[in-house]
Motif scaffolding. Structure first.
Motif, short mmCIF file in Angstrom:
data_model
loop_
_atom_site.label_atom_id
_atom_site.label_comp_id
_atom_site.label_asym_id
_atom_site.label_seq_id
_atom_site.Cartn_x
_atom_site.Cartn_y
_atom_site.Cartn_z
N UNK A 21 0.80 -1.13 0.00
CA UNK A 21 -0.06 0.05 -0.06
C UNK A 21 1.02 1.09 0.16
N UNK A 22 0.37 2.38 -0.65
CA UNK A 22 0.99 3.52 -0.69
C UNK A 22 1.39 4.17 0.96
N UNK A 23 0.34 3.86 1.57
CA UNK A 23 0.69 4.32 3.00
C UNK A 23 1.86 3.66 3.60
N UNK A 24 1.94 2.16 3.38
CA UNK A 24 3.30 1.83 3.93
C UNK A 24 4.72 2.17 3.30
N UNK A 25 4.58 2.46 1.87
CA UNK A 25 5.77 3.30 1.49
C UNK A 25 6.26 4.47 2.03
N UNK A 26 5.13 5.15 2.25
CA UNK A 26 5.18 6.56 2.86
C UNK A 26 5.54 6.45 4.18
N UNK A 27 5.09 5.47 5.11
CA UNK A 27 5.51 5.20 6.44
C UNK A 27 7.09 4.78 6.51
N UNK A 28 7.58 3.93 5.43
CA UNK A 28 8.89 3.39 5.70
C UNK A 28 10.06 4.36 5.11
N UNK A 29 9.50 5.56 4.48
CA UNK A 29 10.60 6.57 3.94
C UNK A 29 11.57 6.82 4.87
N UNK A 30 11.32 6.93 6.27
CA UNK A 30 12.39 7.27 7.06
C UNK A 30 13.05 6.45 7.66
N UNK A 31 12.82 5.05 7.58
CA UNK A 31 13.52 3.91 7.99
C UNK A 31 14.74 3.84 7.52
N UNK A 36 13.63 -0.68 6.12
CA UNK A 36 12.52 -0.46 5.01
C UNK A 36 12.46 -1.68 4.25
N UNK A 37 13.37 -2.48 3.87
CA UNK A 37 13.43 -3.61 2.88
C UNK A 37 12.65 -4.48 3.95
N UNK A 38 12.95 -4.81 5.07
CA UNK A 38 12.20 -6.02 5.70
C UNK A 38 10.69 -5.69 6.02
N UNK A 39 10.57 -4.23 6.14
CA UNK A 39 9.18 -3.96 6.28
C UNK A 39 8.44 -3.96 5.23
N UNK A 40 8.74 -3.75 3.99
CA UNK A 40 8.29 -3.61 2.92
C UNK A 40 8.09 -5.09 2.30
N UNK A 41 9.01 -5.87 2.39
CA UNK A 41 9.21 -7.25 2.09
C UNK A 41 7.90 -8.06 2.58
N UNK A 42 7.87 -7.98 3.85
CA UNK A 42 6.93 -8.94 4.61
C UNK A 42 5.45 -8.56 4.06
N UNK A 43 5.16 -7.22 3.93
CA UNK A 43 4.08 -6.87 3.37
C UNK A 43 3.65 -7.22 2.05
#
Length: 187
Positions: A21-31, A36-43
């Motif tokens: 989701x776009x919201x997850x891409x935005x949330x992870x910008x400052x990781x 960020x890779x871990x967060x987005x990968x599992x989603x």
């Protein structure tokens, strides 16, 4: 839907675009890049498995939940591996590199009886991973992973590890020994 264990190397942001989701891409910008890779990968793994972009929230103990779904989810990651379990039942997963240095802290979390379960030094990592997985499964912050939980059986060859706590509950978890990782899970 059946229960499943999913494993992946961390993906790049570009590989996750369209799968999260776009919201997850935005949330992870400052990781950090790794986080960020871990967060987005599992989603992305969850979305690929269920076939749509889910809304994911966290419950009172910080465990992820898929909004509007009866599926339970468990997540774990290392620098080079992301693990996800999905099930209609309570589930949990922990993945650890076999070469993780747990010797320094093993005095605090490995009992003499547990130490007898280990045939190889890296099996201390398997014990730690089993404790982590059980703690995630129970979702009870009042349990101390160090003093309330005990591994009572570790049989990597048969793929089983049994963990109990001092509140008279226990679970038999599955354990897989991969080339570089131990994966402990219940689905």
């Amino acid at each position: 839907m059946s229960s499943t264990l999913l494993l992946s190397a961390p993906l790049t942001v570009q590989q996750c675009e369209g799968k999260v989701a776009e919201v997850d891409l935005l949330r992870s910008q400052n990781f950090t890049t790794a986080r960020r890779a871990e967060y987005l990968t599992w989603r992305a793994m969850v979305a690929d498995y269920i076939g749509y972009l889910p809304e994911i929230v966290y419950n009172h103990v910080g465990a992820p939940q898929i909004v509007g779904s009866t599926l339970n989810i468990g997540v774990s990651h290392t620098a080079d591996c992301v693990a996800v379990v999905l099930s209609d039942r309570a589930c949990a997963v922990d993945v650890e590199r076999k070469d993780r240095d747990v010797e320094r802290i093993s005095e605090r979390f490995i009992t003499p009886d547990e130490r007898k379960l280990c045939n190889r030094p890296e099996e201390l990592v398997a014990l730690w991973s089993a404790r982590e997985c059980y703690y995630k499964l129970r979702q009870d912050r009042s349990l101390s992973m160090l003093t309330d939980i005990e591994v009572v059986e570790l049989d990597i060859a048969s793929g089983r590890v049994t963990v109990a706590d001092n509140r008279m509950q226990s679970a038999t978890l599955m354990i897989e020994e991969r080339e570089e990782h131990f994966v402990v899970y219940i689905i």
